[in-house]
Design a protein around this motif. Sequence first.
Motif, mmCIF file in Angstrom:
data_model
loop_
_atom_site.group_PDB
_atom_site.id
_atom_site.type_symbol
_atom_site.label_atom_id
_atom_site.label_comp_id
_atom_site.label_asym_id
_atom_site.label_seq_id
_atom_site.Cartn_x
_atom_site.Cartn_y
_atom_site.Cartn_z
ATOM 1 N N ALA A 87 0.887 -1.226 -0.017
ATOM 2 C CA ALA A 87 -0.113 -0.043 0.078
ATOM 3 C C ALA A 87 0.799 1.000 0.052
ATOM 4 O O ALA A 87 0.322 2.014 -0.657
ATOM 5 N N GLY A 88 1.927 1.076 0.972
ATOM 6 C CA GLY A 88 2.855 2.372 0.826
ATOM 7 C C GLY A 88 3.515 2.440 -0.683
ATOM 8 O O GLY A 88 3.688 3.897 -0.932
ATOM 9 N N LEU A 89 3.753 1.553 -1.178
ATOM 10 C CA LEU A 89 4.304 1.462 -2.642
ATOM 11 C C LEU A 89 3.350 2.236 -3.596
ATOM 12 O O LEU A 89 3.704 2.832 -4.306
ATOM 13 N N ALA A 90 1.859 1.883 -3.440
ATOM 14 C CA ALA A 90 0.982 2.682 -4.260
ATOM 15 C C ALA A 90 1.022 4.025 -3.957
ATOM 16 O O ALA A 90 1.056 4.878 -4.818
ATOM 17 N N GLY A 91 1.389 4.555 -2.780
ATOM 18 C CA GLY A 91 1.488 6.035 -2.519
ATOM 19 C C GLY A 91 2.472 6.484 -3.039
ATOM 20 O O GLY A 91 2.433 7.723 -3.645
ATOM 21 N N TYR A 92 3.633 5.756 -3.186
ATOM 22 C CA TYR A 92 4.933 6.215 -3.813
ATOM 23 C C TYR A 92 4.648 6.342 -5.142
ATOM 24 O O TYR A 92 5.001 7.416 -5.743
ATOM 25 N N PHE A 93 3.993 5.447 -5.827
ATOM 26 C CA PHE A 93 3.847 5.975 -7.424
ATOM 27 C C PHE A 93 2.832 6.792 -7.537
ATOM 28 O O PHE A 93 2.814 7.841 -8.610
ATOM 29 N N GLU A 94 1.872 6.997 -6.609
ATOM 30 C CA GLU A 94 0.824 8.064 -6.877
ATOM 31 C C GLU A 94 1.696 9.744 -6.698
ATOM 32 O O GLU A 94 1.248 10.498 -7.362
ATOM 33 N N VAL A 95 2.502 9.499 -5.864
ATOM 34 C CA VAL A 95 3.246 10.827 -5.816
ATOM 35 C C VAL A 95 4.381 11.048 -6.743
ATOM 36 O O VAL A 95 4.161 12.075 -7.692
ATOM 37 N N ALA A 96 5.250 10.149 -7.552
ATOM 38 C CA ALA A 96 6.154 10.105 -8.065
ATOM 39 C C ALA A 96 5.650 10.080 -9.566
ATOM 40 O O ALA A 96 6.212 10.639 -10.421
ATOM 41 N N ALA A 97 4.490 9.329 -9.884
ATOM 42 C CA ALA A 97 4.075 9.253 -11.254
ATOM 43 C C ALA A 97 2.910 10.419 -11.510
ATOM 44 O O ALA A 97 2.914 10.591 -12.712
#
Lengths: 372, 367, 308
Positions: free
Chosen positions: B266-276
């Motif tokens: 789930a944290g990785l989803a947050g990363y992609f939302e921010v980075a992408a």
Amino acid sequence: MTTTNHMNRRRFLGTTALAAGAASLGLARPAMAQSNLTVGFIYVGPKDDFGYNQSHAEGAAAVKAMEGVTVLEEENVPESQDVQNTMESMINFDGASLLFPTSFGYFNPHILEVAPNYPDVRFEHCGGLWAEGNPTNAGSYFGYIGMGQYLNGVTAGHATTTKKIGFVAAKPIPQVLNNINSFLLGARSVDPTITCQVIFTGEWSLAVKEAEATNALADQGCDVITCHVDGPKVVCETAAARGAFVCGYHADQTPLAGDMYLTGAEWNWASIYVDMVEKTMAGAPIDNFVRGGLADDFIKMSPLGPAVSDASRAQFEATKAEIIAGGFAAIKGPLNDNNGNLIVPAGQSILETDVAVESMGYLVEGVLGSVG
Amino acid sequence: MVPQNKAVGSPAALPVFPALMPRAEAVLIPLGALFAGFLAFSVFLMLVGKSPIEFFSLVWMGGFSSAFSWQNTLSRVAPLVFAALCVALPARLGLVVIGGEGAIVLGGLAAAVAGTAVVGLPAGLGMALMAIAGMGLGGAWIGAVGALRIKRGVNETISSLLMAYIAIALFNHFVEGPFRDPASLNKPSTLPLDASLRVGDMPFIAAHWGVMAGVIACVLCWILNERTTIGFAARIAGDNVRAAQVQGLPVAKLVIGFTALGGAFAGLAGYFEVAAIHGSANASLIAGYGYTGILVAFLARHNPLAILPVAVLFGGFEAAGGLIQRRMDLPDATILVFQGMVFIIILLSEALYGRLRIFQPAYWEAR
Amino acid sequence: MEPVEIGLWGVPLAILGGAIRASTPFIFVSLGECLTERSGRINLGLEGTLVFGAMSGYAIAFETGNPFIGVLAAAVAGAIFGLVHGWICKFKGVNDIAVGIAMMLFGMGLAFFFGKPYIQPQAPDLPAIPFGWWSDIPQVQAALQVNVLFIFGAVLAVLIAWMFKSTRIGLTIRVVGDSTDAARAMGINPDRVRLLSTAAGGALAGIGGAYLSLHYPGSWTEGVSSGQGLMAIALVIFARWNPINCFWAALLFGGAGALGPALQSVGISEGYYLFFAAPYVLTLILLIMTSSPDRAMQGAPLELSVTK
């Protein structure tokens, strides 16, 4: 290594004191005249919220009445990938060529990413800070509603007996801070001892917190209350129920507060929207950076309520005329913020059109509360 | 005709087609339930005076009919897949964790803050550190839920939900306070990411790399669940905690491990939302993917491989939401009603496993 | 009447006022969930029932002009949601926690769907009884404006507690909640008892929702609930399934929710987001303190899946 653009743009705006009134930065590409235009409106919340979104929907209603125009509306669109999808959906599936995404957070990065892909579509964003280097088929517009809150404050100053007025605010961003400061300064033009208590709810729309904040303000003795949240319905009803006077915002909340309603600062998007639609249909260019106030009919004031005294009405009308005439400054030196720091030296003043207003980060002396 | 078989009860003795029926059950029942859900929703639409045919044709149009629709759909898939894994992995152990939303936003915050700290490092290393930061905080957050469950017996459904609310409050506090970009005046955000740290689109497909990461994650989780001893141990622990403990399985480690892994995704989803997508952490990150992810996980029966097509399906429905709102004059809540109905019917269908005789070997042996 | 300068007294007064104002939905939902869980079933869908109750109560009150009919309609709607939840959970192999989540989404979806036309209109409010008539201070009067539903909720808590202790219905519910086999042996149909308990629980949650839209905050919007339905479920566990404790715990929560704005009004405005998280943190801490990994929680109905 390149840095992203928007930080540079904001500094650029601040240092080169650009915009003044309805200035334009660069002309849009000359568009083709269109006889049949599909216009899309995108709202971040429900369009009957008695507040921000409703004000835009009322403007959209004015456009619907125009000949040869098809209006699309979509509400509850979050400020995320969703709005990009909505815009592209309106363009690809419905053939929209003029879009009005109305929430502040739609501009960066969403409009900036989508606009270059559709050079024949015009994106007019409410509240954004369009600057040189942004796509030329995008533009931003906004109204100087701070002066509306100033006029609210004038009526509040006359109506208050406790000399304490209250403000329910969502987040401490410049547009909101400007409203708070204007409200207090308007009241202080009547009586310099008046203070304004502000409570931040932290959310643009959270009914329970807004009700709780209004009650807390009333408990502290505030007898005139206004707000800057997306939907002022709860604040207006709760304040009126507590026996406080109400100044409205975004739209006309007279039906909600009845006799306790003094006046309100409203948007008048209809005039801007009709104008932009006409220009698009005629193939005329639209300025990329459009701002206006009372004088340009971008904002208007609600009818004065029965509780407004004659003296109050007189000062209200006089101040309003002064604002419309131009050059009126609410923020005049010498003025401190509420921590004691000097913000405006004697002899200087900040006009409503001054770009420094768009980056305001202080609360003036007399406002009880802190920016966080 | 199927040859008569004297060796009753021995699966090896059955001809191929009926032998597959018990396996087919796992696919046909959910598909049947999905179809029944579509039917029930169609009835609902007709009751409010709208055309189900128009609805589903708009879903097709908005979600799947053109390259542009697919782009819309795929943009939603990455966070949905990761959010679903955050539910599906703990479900292996019989836990119902629904607080993925909290891990997504905190993971995004951690990634955004890490992104400002890694300026100066090579881009690849920077991106990896950001992803690790996101996964770390997300994993710790949900891992705490698992720890509370195993150490203090606190019900994980309620605690994960409370943690999600607390996470959102913390997120708002930090984004508008200590980590706020001073230039982000009207929309409080963290400092914007350097362009070199942004995640871009994949070649040929108009979707960002997060989608590929999601696919890989699902495959890895499936391998974990079905092909490793850890996965097997987790399934035993999920069925019967006492038996697992008697067997000497490290139940506590499994619980904390799987919840933390779910939270990390789930944290990785947050990363992609921010980075992408956003380029910084701000209130737009709180988008509700965590809650739709619950639905995706249950519909996929917590099978990581099934999560992928289900996420695409739901991404398509949500992608078509705007079109449905405009063309059919239906409120945006329509999609929520649809999802709720489908979810309920899927859950009802759980009662049918092992009960329908058509799927049982004995039925075919009698023929 | 002129407000009196009360300064720092504003904070405890706000907490008292908030406790009375904001606790009512908590009272009803937790009492309803208490009933349901005592019979051995958990209903996580009460948040959806609450929101739908808020919408239907508001809509019917607006259409009929009478807020009490609105409350009744909300109760009926809530009962129907409870019946649906109970009926689905009856089947073996169905995960009742997941069903609760599904009903939550479904209830909220339906509420938003049908509630669109009611965002703008104003429905009549539920009346309040001024318990502060003895004070000259208007703030005290305002804090002690007690809504009729609050009083109804308090009375209900006492009634339900008495019912569990001293009546046959109460005993029936408790037996079903502690042991399905024992109940069957006594000739009781556990499924029917659970179904009815869940329906009653839903009805109460619907009333709690109607309070939100018809009194405080007094308006129907999609954000009318801030998770009260879910927190109330945690509250029940904290209250050890005792209706009187549910009432006090609900008051605690209402007061905690009023803390943030009250502190800001007296000048403490740093970190207001953290204060807003106070009720959730409080719930979590209480939950941790009252849970134990080994024993079933004291007072827990033994058939309840969350405590097994």
